[in-house]
Design a protein around this motif. Sequence first.
Motif, PDB file in Angstrom:
ATOM      1  N   LEU A 115       0.834  -1.199   0.000  1.00 36.57           N
ATOM      2  CA  LEU A 115       0.000   0.000   0.000  1.00 36.57           C
ATOM      3  C   LEU A 115       0.872   1.254   0.000  1.00 36.57           C
ATOM      4  CD1 LEU A 115      -2.878   1.293   0.562  1.00 36.57           C
ATOM      5  CD2 LEU A 115      -2.306   1.068   2.989  1.00 36.57           C
ATOM      6  N   SER A 140      -1.627  -1.276  -4.231  1.00 37.21           N
ATOM      7  CA  SER A 140      -2.679  -0.261  -4.214  1.00 37.21           C
ATOM      8  C   SER A 140      -2.063   1.105  -3.942  1.00 37.21           C
ATOM      9  CB  SER A 140      -3.704  -0.582  -3.119  1.00 37.21           C
ATOM     10  OG  SER A 140      -4.690   0.438  -3.048  1.00 37.21           O
ATOM     11  N   VAL A 199      -3.282   4.775  -3.091  1.00 31.80           N
ATOM     12  CA  VAL A 199      -4.453   5.526  -2.638  1.00 31.80           C
ATOM     13  C   VAL A 199      -4.303   6.975  -3.051  1.00 31.80           C
ATOM     14  CG1 VAL A 199      -5.774   6.273  -0.629  1.00 31.80           C
ATOM     15  CG2 VAL A 199      -4.792   3.958  -0.698  1.00 31.80           C
ATOM     16  N   THR A 241      -9.918   9.181   2.381  1.00 35.05           N
ATOM     17  CA  THR A 241     -11.040   8.693   3.184  1.00 35.05           C
ATOM     18  C   THR A 241     -11.231   9.588   4.399  1.00 35.05           C
ATOM     19  OG1 THR A 241     -10.624   6.423   2.480  1.00 35.05           O
ATOM     20  CG2 THR A 241     -11.940   6.712   4.472  1.00 35.05           C
ATOM     21  N   ARG A 291      -3.220   5.767   5.642  1.00 34.56           N
ATOM     22  CA  ARG A 291      -2.959   4.327   5.499  1.00 34.56           C
ATOM     23  C   ARG A 291      -3.844   3.475   6.392  1.00 34.56           C
ATOM     24  NH1 ARG A 291       3.007   4.601   8.136  1.00 34.56           N
ATOM     25  NH2 ARG A 291       2.781   6.741   7.425  1.00 34.56           N
ATOM     26  N   HIS A 326      -6.953   1.683   5.439  1.00 31.41           N
ATOM     27  CA  HIS A 326      -6.798   0.585   4.484  1.00 31.41           C
ATOM     28  C   HIS A 326      -6.112  -0.643   5.076  1.00 31.41           C
ATOM     29  CE1 HIS A 326      -8.012   3.365   1.276  1.00 31.41           C
ATOM     30  NE2 HIS A 326      -7.325   4.260   1.964  1.00 31.41           N
ATOM     31  N   ASN A 361      -8.385  -5.070   6.165  1.00 25.61           N
ATOM     32  CA  ASN A 361      -8.693  -5.727   4.894  1.00 25.61           C
ATOM     33  C   ASN A 361      -8.590  -7.234   5.054  1.00 25.61           C
ATOM     34  OD1 ASN A 361      -5.882  -6.607   4.408  1.00 25.61           O
ATOM     35  ND2 ASN A 361      -5.461  -4.420   4.149  1.00 25.61           N
ATOM     36  N   THR A 363      -0.259  -7.026   5.152  1.00 24.60           N
ATOM     37  CA  THR A 363      -0.360  -5.667   4.624  1.00 24.60           C
ATOM     38  C   THR A 363       0.976  -4.966   4.826  1.00 24.60           C
ATOM     39  OG1 THR A 363      -2.738  -5.503   5.061  1.00 24.60           O
ATOM     40  CG2 THR A 363      -1.521  -3.437   4.834  1.00 24.60           C
ATOM     41  N   SER A 368      -5.211  -0.605  12.817  1.00 20.55           N
ATOM     42  CA  SER A 368      -6.189   0.264  12.181  1.00 20.55           C
ATOM     43  C   SER A 368      -7.209   0.781  13.193  1.00 20.55           C
ATOM     44  CB  SER A 368      -6.905  -0.493  11.060  1.00 20.55           C
ATOM     45  OG  SER A 368      -7.959   0.274  10.523  1.00 20.55           O
TER      46      SER A 368
END
Length: 240
Positions: free
Chosen positions: A8, A47, A49, A53, A75, A78, A81, A86, A151
Motif C-alpha cells: 500500500l 494499491s 491511494v 477517506t 494508510r 486501508h 482488509n 499488509t 487500524s
Amino acid sequence: MKSETLVLQIDIGSGTQWGNESTINPIRDIFIPSVKKYCEKCGYDYSLVKKSTYEAEFGNFDFLATKNKHYSFERYFHFNNHYKYTIYIDNDIYIYSDAEPLPKINGLQNVREPEGNSSKIFREINNLDNSYGYFNSGVTFCDNLTAKKLSKYMIDRMKNKIRAKGKNSDNMMLNEFILQNKDLFTEIGCEWNYMPFLPNAKKIKKPNFFHFVGIHGKEIINQLQLKNIDIELFLKKLKN
C-alpha cells in the motif's frame, strides 16, 4: 489469482509531507514505479491511494500537526482488509530492482530510526532508558490480525482526539502502539528501510528499500535535479 500480500502507498494532494513540486516529480516518475515493479516481480498486490477517506468521512484536518500529515495517517483506513499481510511503504522510498522478496512477516515489524531528536523526545516523554528504540513508520509490515488491531487503534484515537505525546505525528503514535503492544512487535533490519541521510545512520552496502526520509531527503532530491544528476544512477552508486 489474488495475492495474500498487499503493498500500500499513498499519493494524495502534494503526495509528501516535505518538499515542493520539484520534489514530487521523481517520486511519481521513479520511486512509486519502482515499488510497482517490485510488486509485479514478486507477485504482490499493489494499491496506490489517491483519494482521502479521512477528508470524506471526517472533514476537518484537525487531528495531526499539518494537513499533509493527515494524508500519511490515511494508510490506517486501508489496514482493515482481508489480506494475510499488509505492507505500507512511504512514497519517498525507492526499491532496487534486485531487492529481495519480503521477509517472513509476523505481527508488526518496523526498522529502528537512527538516533535523533524524535527518539530522544519519545524516550523522555515515556520515561524510557537510552536502549529503547524509536521506529520509523515509513515501512510497516503487518499480518492480518495486527493490521486490523493497528487500524482500530489509530482510527479510535483520531475519533477521540487522543494525540501523541511529544510530537503530534502518526509516527509518534505508531511508537506508542509498539510500546503498548511489545508482544506483537519485531524489529527488522535497516535494509528494509535504509535512511542514510539521517544523522547517526549506519551505512550498509545492500539495501532493499532506500528512504529519502524527512526534509533532508527531500532537499537531496531537489539538489540532484538542480545538478542534472540521474537519481537512479545516484542510487545505484550508493549501493556499490
